[in-house]
Write a protein that holds these residues in place. Structure first.
Motif, PDB file in Angstrom:
ATOM      1  N   GLN A  55       0.738  -1.272   0.004  1.00  0.00           N
ATOM      2  CA  GLN A  55       0.086  -0.156   0.036  1.00  0.00           C
ATOM      3  C   GLN A  55       0.912   1.233   0.106  1.00  0.00           C
ATOM      4  OE1 GLN A  55      -3.366   0.263  -0.087  1.00  0.00           O
ATOM      5  NE2 GLN A  55      -3.293   2.418   0.141  1.00  0.00           N
ATOM      6  N   THR A  73      -1.632  -4.966  -0.440  1.00  0.00           N
ATOM      7  CA  THR A  73      -2.991  -4.544  -0.815  1.00  0.00           C
ATOM      8  C   THR A  73      -3.501  -5.363  -2.040  1.00  0.00           C
ATOM      9  OG1 THR A  73      -4.137  -2.561  -1.591  1.00  0.00           O
ATOM     10  CG2 THR A  73      -1.894  -2.674  -2.404  1.00  0.00           C
ATOM     11  N   ASP A 116      -5.381   0.146  -8.695  1.00  0.00           N
ATOM     12  CA  ASP A 116      -4.513  -0.325  -7.629  1.00  0.00           C
ATOM     13  C   ASP A 116      -3.137  -0.558  -8.445  1.00  0.00           C
ATOM     14  OD1 ASP A 116      -6.260  -0.211  -5.318  1.00  0.00           O
ATOM     15  OD2 ASP A 116      -6.896  -2.408  -5.569  1.00  0.00           O
ATOM     16  N   GLY A 267      -8.229  -2.627  -1.085  1.00  0.00           N
ATOM     17  CA  GLY A 267      -7.713  -2.013  -2.079  1.00  0.00           C
ATOM     18  C   GLY A 267      -9.098  -1.718  -3.086  1.00  0.00           C
TER      19      GLY A 267
END
Length: 367
Positions: A55, A73, A116, A267
């Motif tokens: 992340q 994530t 993401d 996410g």
């Protein structure tokens, strides 16, 4: 697939007729999704860690969150895999509602995955641009709305149902229904995404709301129960119980790893998809207003951001310096700045959601 096999062999083995019951398949779906999350979760976390898919924490957020930088994530992909496999195993794949919900969910998941991916690969905490993300969401939601509007065979399938009143149903027409679908699906998707800022904050309300929607779907799909409770009967909607159960099972399995301190984050791939799933299911079973009630935490989180941004821009234009109503938005960060511990905020928001879900369920009878 398993449901189709059970139906195929039920003529020879009568015991297999038990799989025709939606309630049994819903229970099996939740257990299957939970098992997939439990068994695949540790492996996925190790892989995400090995590939350094961590992340990126925004520098304008709470300073206490900086220690979370690097936490794996895109864990929402685990939820989507569990939901997809479970649905394909236990749902009646001849039901078009199953496919529209599954494809909408996965479509929003793809948008979230791209977001993401940009955050992880390019180390950009802002990810996909707001315009590009909004465009992707809009296209999927409008396609889903068009399909539902023009495949509807009964007037009730495109009417706005007002809870607590048996006789109030507002005809929307095709265009009105498509617009409603658009706002509900895209709005819920972004609301869940905004709420997903603390460990376990978004997933547990999603599980509770998904479980409640399973009840509404079962009632809507059953002509006897729908008539008795004064709800619209939507033929085929009962099959959505299986997907709702899969969402609940996969969500609980993910929560095992996402609980404070989180081993993995959902996410956008998970948050956007789950929000869209709740929205499209509520549209199909004609319970958009009830979703608004049960998802009160999501609604308030979204409103806090809108109010904060609007007020800041207004005061900056009017006085030359922007002012804020909340210490920080979304709302959960405001309470963190007030001195609440992260797990206090999360559990208290869970309690509020539980109360709102029970209030939403009361509309089954109070009408």
């Amino acid at each position: 697939m398993l449901h189709a096999l059970a139906q195929y062999y039920s003529q020879d083995v009568r015991a297999l007729n038990v799989f025709n019951y939606i309630t049994l398949r819903a229970v099996l779906a939740s257990m299957t999704a939970l098992a997939i999350s439990f068994f695949v979760g540790p492996t996925m976390i190790r892989k995400l860690t090995a590939y350094k898919i961590g992340q990126s924490v925004r520098d304008d957020g709470p300073q206490t969150h900086l220690i979370k930088a690097g936490t794996p994530t895109m864990g929402g992909a685990l939820i989507l895999v569990a939901i997809a496999i479970t649905t394909l195993l236990w749902a009646d794949l001849r039901n078009h509602y199953v496919w529209i919900v599954l494809l909408t969910t996965l479509g929003f998941g793809v948008v979230g995955w791209i977001d993401d991916y940009r955050k992880v690969v390019y180390r950009n905490p802002k990810g996909l641009s707001a315009k590009a993300k909004f465009l992707g969401q809009s296209v999927i939601a409008i396609i889903a709305g068009i399909y539902l509007a023009y495949s509807a065979k009964l007037p009730v399938q495109t009417e706005m149902i007002v809870p607590f009143f048996k006789t109030i149903a507002i005809p929307l027409g095709a265009i009105g229904f498509i617009l409603l679908t658009y706002f509900v699906v895209v709005g819920t998707s972004n609301a869940v995404n905004l709420t997903d800022g603390l460990d376990g904050l978004a997933i547990m309300p999603t599980v509770m709301i998904g479980s409640a929607l399973a009840i509404f779907a079962y009632v809507a799909g059953n002509a006897v129960f729908a008539r008795y409770l004064g709800l619209p009967h939507i033929p085929g909607a009962g099959e959505l119980c299986v997907i709702c159960a899969a969402i609940a099972g996969a969500g609980l399995g993910f929560l095992w790893f996402n609980a404070y301190p989180a081993e993995v984050f959902m996410g956008d791939v998970g948050a956007l998809a789950l929000g869209a799933a709740l929205g499209i299911i509520a549209v199909i079973v004609r319970q958009e207003i009830v979703l608004f009630i049960m998802g009160g935490v999501f609604v308030v989180e979204t409103l806090s951001v809108m109010i904060q941004v609007t007020y800041f821009r207004y005061t900056k234009r009017r006085f030359g310096a922007g002012k804020r109503i909340f210490l920080m938005a979304p709302l959960h960060h405001h309470f963190e700045q007030k001195g609440w511990k992260e797990n206090q905020v999360v559990v208290r928001f869970w309690i509020i959601t539980m109360m709102l879900v029970l209030f939403g369920l009361s509309t089954l009878k109070l009408r």
